[in-house]
Design a protein around this motif. Structure first.
Motif, PDB file in Angstrom:
ATOM      1  N   THR A 125       0.849  -1.186   0.000  1.00  0.00           N
ATOM      2  CA  THR A 125       0.000   0.000   0.000  1.00  0.00           C
ATOM      3  C   THR A 125       0.884   1.234   0.000  1.00  0.00           C
ATOM      4  OG1 THR A 125      -1.662  -1.204   1.274  1.00  0.00           O
ATOM      5  CG2 THR A 125      -1.870   1.184   1.202  1.00  0.00           C
ATOM      6  N   HIS A 126       0.807   2.003  -1.095  1.00  0.00           N
ATOM      7  CA  HIS A 126       1.597   3.219  -1.238  1.00  0.00           C
ATOM      8  C   HIS A 126       0.845   4.385  -0.610  1.00  0.00           C
ATOM      9  CE1 HIS A 126       4.586   1.607  -4.166  1.00  0.00           C
ATOM     10  NE2 HIS A 126       3.619   0.717  -4.339  1.00  0.00           N
ATOM     11  N   HIS A 127       1.603   5.370  -0.128  1.00  0.00           N
ATOM     12  CA  HIS A 127       1.038   6.534   0.551  1.00  0.00           C
ATOM     13  C   HIS A 127       1.147   7.759  -0.348  1.00  0.00           C
ATOM     14  CE1 HIS A 127       1.070   3.997   4.070  1.00  0.00           C
ATOM     15  NE2 HIS A 127       2.336   3.720   3.812  1.00  0.00           N
ATOM     16  N   SER A 128       0.115   8.605  -0.324  1.00  0.00           N
ATOM     17  CA  SER A 128       0.145   9.810  -1.157  1.00  0.00           C
ATOM     18  C   SER A 128       1.131  10.816  -0.578  1.00  0.00           C
ATOM     19  CB  SER A 128      -1.242  10.439  -1.250  1.00  0.00           C
ATOM     20  OG  SER A 128      -1.605  10.986  -0.007  1.00  0.00           O
ATOM     21  N   LEU A 129       1.675  11.627  -1.456  1.00  0.00           N
ATOM     22  CA  LEU A 129       2.579  12.683  -1.020  1.00  0.00           C
ATOM     23  C   LEU A 129       1.912  14.048  -1.085  1.00  0.00           C
ATOM     24  CD1 LEU A 129       5.990  11.548  -2.522  1.00  0.00           C
ATOM     25  CD2 LEU A 129       5.045  11.132  -0.266  1.00  0.00           C
ATOM     26  N   ASP A 130       0.629  14.094  -1.457  1.00  0.00           N
ATOM     27  CA  ASP A 130      -0.069  15.380  -1.536  1.00  0.00           C
ATOM     28  C   ASP A 130      -0.891  15.684  -0.286  1.00  0.00           C
ATOM     29  OD1 ASP A 130      -2.261  13.716  -1.831  1.00  0.00           O
ATOM     30  OD2 ASP A 130      -2.675  14.286  -3.900  1.00  0.00           O
ATOM     31  N   GLY A 131      -0.829  14.815   0.728  1.00  0.00           N
ATOM     32  CA  GLY A 131      -1.497  15.073   1.997  1.00  0.00           C
ATOM     33  C   GLY A 131      -2.980  14.770   2.018  1.00  0.00           C
ATOM     34  N   ARG A 132      -3.504  14.062   1.040  1.00  0.00           N
ATOM     35  CA  ARG A 132      -4.946  13.821   0.981  1.00  0.00           C
ATOM     36  C   ARG A 132      -5.480  13.034   2.163  1.00  0.00           C
ATOM     37  NH1 ARG A 132      -5.115  10.404  -4.441  1.00  0.00           N
ATOM     38  NH2 ARG A 132      -3.438  11.836  -4.849  1.00  0.00           N
ATOM     39  N   GLU A 133      -4.634  12.214   2.805  1.00  0.00           N
ATOM     40  CA  GLU A 133      -5.122  11.443   3.955  1.00  0.00           C
ATOM     41  C   GLU A 133      -5.534  12.355   5.107  1.00  0.00           C
ATOM     42  OE1 GLU A 133      -2.298  10.596   2.350  1.00  0.00           O
ATOM     43  OE2 GLU A 133      -2.614   8.535   1.684  1.00  0.00           O
ATOM     44  N   LEU A 134      -4.968  13.547   5.185  1.00  0.00           N
ATOM     45  CA  LEU A 134      -5.313  14.492   6.253  1.00  0.00           C
ATOM     46  C   LEU A 134      -6.729  15.025   6.101  1.00  0.00           C
ATOM     47  CD1 LEU A 134      -1.969  16.513   6.345  1.00  0.00           C
ATOM     48  CD2 LEU A 134      -2.686  14.679   7.887  1.00  0.00           C
ATOM     49  N   HIS A 135      -7.257  14.985   4.877  1.00  0.00           N
ATOM     50  CA  HIS A 135      -8.577  15.549   4.596  1.00  0.00           C
ATOM     51  C   HIS A 135      -9.662  14.482   4.443  1.00  0.00           C
ATOM     52  CE1 HIS A 135      -6.559  19.360   4.071  1.00  0.00           C
ATOM     53  NE2 HIS A 135      -5.718  18.774   3.235  1.00  0.00           N
ATOM     54  N   GLU A 136      -9.275  13.218   4.428  1.00  0.00           N
ATOM     55  CA  GLU A 136     -10.272  12.148   4.241  1.00  0.00           C
ATOM     56  C   GLU A 136     -10.747  11.599   5.560  1.00  0.00           C
ATOM     57  OE1 GLU A 136      -8.495   9.265   1.642  1.00  0.00           O
ATOM     58  OE2 GLU A 136      -8.682  10.578  -0.068  1.00  0.00           O
TER      59      GLU A 136
END
Length: 54
Positions: free
Chosen positions: A43-54
């Motif tokens: 599982t790769h992680h985004s580098l644009d920070g989208r997990e902070l907003h989901e």
């Protein structure tokens, strides 16, 4: 990682995620296959920070 491993990557991220040494620091989990062997879920992680907003 071996052939047949499953990679989950974020869509439209800031970088292209690599199967080998990816800069996102992917998480790997062993997954048993139907034939008794083990595969990997990567599982790769985004580098644009989208997990902070989901």
């Amino acid at each position: 990682m071996a052939t047949g491993d499953i990679h989950v990557v974020p869509v439209d991220d800031l970088i292209e995620h690599l199967d080998g040494d990816c800069p996102c620091g992917p998480t790997t989990e062993p997954v048993p296959r139907d034939d008794g062997s083990m595969g990997w879920l990567v599982t790769h992680h985004s580098l644009d920070g989208r997990e902070l907003h989901e």
